[in-house]
Design a protein around this motif. Structure first.
Motif, PDB file in Angstrom:
ATOM      1  N   LEU B 102      46.118  32.570  36.463  1.00 43.23           N
ATOM      2  CA  LEU B 102      45.641  32.566  37.856  1.00 43.23           C
ATOM      3  C   LEU B 102      44.446  31.634  38.063  1.00 43.23           C
ATOM      4  O   LEU B 102      44.145  31.262  39.200  1.00 43.23           O
ATOM      5  CB  LEU B 102      45.257  33.988  38.280  1.00 43.23           C
ATOM      6  N   GLY B 103      43.754  31.304  37.006  1.00 40.63           N
ATOM      7  CA  GLY B 103      42.601  30.420  37.149  1.00 40.63           C
ATOM      8  C   GLY B 103      41.389  31.173  37.653  1.00 40.63           C
ATOM      9  O   GLY B 103      41.214  32.361  37.398  1.00 40.63           O
ATOM     10  N   SER B 104      40.581  30.473  38.419  1.00 40.29           N
ATOM     11  CA  SER B 104      39.303  31.042  38.847  1.00 40.29           C
ATOM     12  C   SER B 104      39.470  31.921  40.071  1.00 40.29           C
ATOM     13  O   SER B 104      39.192  31.507  41.200  1.00 40.29           O
ATOM     14  CB  SER B 104      38.308  29.923  39.145  1.00 40.29           C
ATOM     15  N   VAL B 105      39.936  33.120  39.856  1.00 39.70           N
ATOM     16  CA  VAL B 105      40.005  34.096  40.941  1.00 39.70           C
ATOM     17  C   VAL B 105      38.963  35.173  40.663  1.00 39.70           C
ATOM     18  O   VAL B 105      38.358  35.209  39.593  1.00 39.70           O
ATOM     19  CB  VAL B 105      41.410  34.735  41.054  1.00 39.70           C
ATOM     20  N   GLY B 106      38.776  36.064  41.613  1.00 41.52           N
ATOM     21  CA  GLY B 106      37.775  37.116  41.459  1.00 41.52           C
ATOM     22  C   GLY B 106      38.172  38.120  40.383  1.00 41.52           C
ATOM     23  O   GLY B 106      39.339  38.222  39.988  1.00 41.52           O
ATOM     24  N   GLY B 107      37.168  38.861  39.945  1.00 39.21           N
ATOM     25  CA  GLY B 107      37.397  39.859  38.904  1.00 39.21           C
ATOM     26  C   GLY B 107      38.395  40.924  39.320  1.00 39.21           C
ATOM     27  O   GLY B 107      39.202  41.390  38.506  1.00 39.21           O
ATOM     28  N   GLU B 108      38.349  41.320  40.585  1.00 37.66           N
ATOM     29  CA  GLU B 108      39.260  42.369  41.049  1.00 37.66           C
ATOM     30  C   GLU B 108      40.709  41.890  40.975  1.00 37.66           C
ATOM     31  O   GLU B 108      41.612  42.642  40.611  1.00 37.66           O
ATOM     32  CB  GLU B 108      38.909  42.768  42.483  1.00 37.66           C
ATOM     33  N   GLU B 109      40.919  40.632  41.328  1.00 33.19           N
ATOM     34  CA  GLU B 109      42.279  40.085  41.262  1.00 33.19           C
ATOM     35  C   GLU B 109      42.740  39.935  39.823  1.00 33.19           C
ATOM     36  O   GLU B 109      43.917  40.146  39.510  1.00 33.19           O
ATOM     37  CB  GLU B 109      42.341  38.746  41.999  1.00 33.19           C
ATOM     38  N   LEU B 110      41.819  39.574  38.953  1.00 38.77           N
ATOM     39  CA  LEU B 110      42.188  39.483  37.529  1.00 38.77           C
ATOM     40  C   LEU B 110      42.613  40.851  36.999  1.00 38.77           C
ATOM     41  O   LEU B 110      43.593  40.977  36.265  1.00 38.77           O
ATOM     42  CB  LEU B 110      41.014  38.962  36.710  1.00 38.77           C
ATOM     43  N   LYS B 111      41.868  41.874  37.401  1.00 39.40           N
ATOM     44  CA  LYS B 111      42.214  43.231  36.950  1.00 39.40           C
ATOM     45  C   LYS B 111      43.577  43.634  37.496  1.00 39.40           C
ATOM     46  O   LYS B 111      44.401  44.225  36.787  1.00 39.40           O
ATOM     47  CB  LYS B 111      41.138  44.231  37.403  1.00 39.40           C
ATOM     48  N   ALA B 112      43.805  43.303  38.775  1.00 33.73           N
ATOM     49  CA  ALA B 112      45.104  43.642  39.383  1.00 33.73           C
ATOM     50  C   ALA B 112      46.226  42.852  38.709  1.00 33.73           C
ATOM     51  O   ALA B 112      47.319  43.388  38.460  1.00 33.73           O
ATOM     52  CB  ALA B 112      45.074  43.359  40.886  1.00 33.73           C
ATOM     53  N   GLY B 113      45.961  41.581  38.388  1.00 36.95           N
ATOM     54  CA  GLY B 113      46.962  40.763  37.693  1.00 36.95           C
ATOM     55  C   GLY B 113      47.260  41.316  36.309  1.00 36.95           C
ATOM     56  O   GLY B 113      48.420  41.406  35.886  1.00 36.95           O
ATOM     57  N   ALA B 114      46.208  41.721  35.610  1.00 35.73           N
ATOM     58  CA  ALA B 114      46.399  42.318  34.280  1.00 35.73           C
ATOM     59  C   ALA B 114      47.200  43.607  34.387  1.00 35.73           C
ATOM     60  O   ALA B 114      48.032  43.919  33.524  1.00 35.73           O
ATOM     61  CB  ALA B 114      45.038  42.593  33.638  1.00 35.73           C
ATOM     62  N   SER B 115      46.982  44.323  35.460  1.00 30.48           N
ATOM     63  CA  SER B 115      47.706  45.586  35.667  1.00 30.48           C
ATOM     64  C   SER B 115      49.199  45.333  35.877  1.00 30.48           C
ATOM     65  O   SER B 115      50.047  46.100  35.400  1.00 30.48           O
ATOM     66  CB  SER B 115      47.099  46.308  36.874  1.00 30.48           C
TER      67      SER B 115
END
Lengths: 198, 224
Positions: B102-115
């Motif tokens: 995803l690149g440089s996205v916010g932490g919340e989006e990274l967590k959602a992506g990891a989920s």
């Protein structure tokens, strides 16, 4: 050459002055011992001299241990002050630091958690916002006896949570599920935007 | 303790020094004893491993609170420390993968992506979400996507449908409405895959038929 140097008395005096003096070694030692025994001239030391002056200490083992423990304590406090693993405020030095580290520092929205459990005796909510501590956020039973609610300020973002009903964890049936957390339990997800919650 | 010095007049200042040390000791030792860090409930080796992962996440700019939260949840559920470390490590790797895609996205989006990855989506299925309009985030899409897979909707179908909705510019309400309808149908007893196929056809900006294969016998249902 000046005239005075030709004077026989001057020459005699000069010759006597140049003649080596032979003294008794014991006498020399006595004299030097007396000189060394004399106190040094007293002068009020300056502040920086007092600070820099070397000192010799004798410490008991207990005293050494006490000082070592003190230095460790200072190190722990200093370490907590300059380094916080989560990038938050240091632990133990500020009144804010007594707040659990997982609690979010900014609350954007007040979110209402609702759980229907007519038979339950105790309901609380656990989540990433309260360190998953079931004692921190109890729900209050509504007058009709079936609905339990609590309002909580949450920061904007994605929050995982579960209800704890009489000791058993339960996902919120009215919210999206997160995948199994790896511990045999699926949490619910609350998305909070600034000023509104999903 | 005895101090040997030349002048007796210096004793008071040394006494002050020892007094200061004692004062620090009296303040520092209780602070050490309290140790409010909840991770301390883990055994030392597990705590060390979790903290190492948290530090690594911080170093890489990943949201370490995701790992900390996992550890705290495990502690609350009285899970064995080694298992907590395994879960934290798994989520750390998923965060790294999500970040790489995803690149440089916010932490919340990274967590959602990891989920979403944790739920079973493939890493390359996250790739279309890298390109986005300004001020648009994929929190709702990822959340609904992970939920659908968790509820039993086949991963491929959920992934292609959610991706298409996202690319068509579906808003948060659309994703939430889809989720609400699908989970309602599942609760009524409908097969998760069938419930999803039924509802995706009713959704604005729905994916084309060749991307999602409807279940047998439902091909002629009207859309919207």
């Amino acid at each position: 050459m000046i005239d005075s140097e030709l004077d026989p008395y001057v020459e005699w005096i000069a010759r006597e002055a140049r003649r080596p003096v032979v003294t008794d070694q014991a006498a020399r030692d006595r004299i030097m011992a007396s000189v060394r025994a004399e106190p040094l001239p007293q002068r009020r030391p300056r502040l920086w001299e007092r600070v820099l002056e070397p000192r010799a200490f004798r410490l008991s083992p207990a005293g050494s241990a006490l000082i070592a423990a003190g230095l460790v304590g200072i190190g722990v406090l200093a370490g907590g002050f300059v380094h916080n693993r989560d990038g938050g405020l240091p632990v133990g030095l500020s009144p804010i630091a007594v707040v659990p580290q997982t609690q979010l520092p900014v609350s954007d929205t007040v979110v209402k958690f609702v759980f229907v459990a007519p038979q339950a005796g105790k309901v609380s909510v656990v989540g990433d916002f309260n360190g998953w501590d079931s004692t921190k956020t109890p729900l209050v039973r509504a007058p009709n006896g079936a609905v339990w609610t609590v309002e909580l300020p949450l920061s904007a973002g994605r929050h995982l949570y579960s209800f704890v009903v009489d000791g058993s964890w339960s996902a919120d049936p009215s919210a999206p599920l997160a995948p199994d957390d790896g511990f045999g339990h699926a949490n619910s997800v609350k998305l909070v935007r600034r000023g509104s919650a999903l | 303790m005895t101090c040997v010095s030349r002048g007796a007049s210096r004793r008071p200042s040394l006494s002050l020094l020892w007094g200061a040390v004692a004062l620090v000791l009296s303040g520092a030792l209780p602070a050490v004893a309290q140790d409010p860090d909840p991770l301390s409930k883990l055994d030392p080796s597990s705590k060390f491993a979790v903290e190492l992962l948290i530090d690594s996440a911080n170093t890489l700019g990943l949201p370490s609170d995701y790992l900390r939260s996992t550890a705290l949840q495990g502690i609350a559920l009285k899970v064995d420390g080694k298992r907590i470390v395994v879960e934290c490590r798994k989520k750390f790797n998923l965060l790294k993968t999500a970040h790489a895609i995803l690149g440089s996205v916010g932490g919340e989006e990274l967590k959602a992506g990891a989920s979403v990855l944790y739920a079973g989506a493939k890493p390359n299925q996250l790739a279309p979400f890298k390109a986005r309009q300004q001020n648009r985030n994929d929190l709702e899409a990822f959340t609904i996507w992970a939920d659908l897979i968790t509820r039993g909707v086949p991963s491929e179908e959920a992934s292609s449908a959610i991706t298409k909705l996202w690319q068509d510019g579906a808003d948060d309400a659309t994703f939430y409405g889809l989720w609400n309808n699908v989970q309602s149908d599942i609760l009524k007893g409908l097969n998760p895959g069938a419930a999803f196929q039924n509802r995706i056809r009713e959704t604005p900006g729905r994916p084309t038929a060749n991307k999602v294969t409807p279940p047998e016998g439902q091909e002629n249902q009207s859309s919207r």
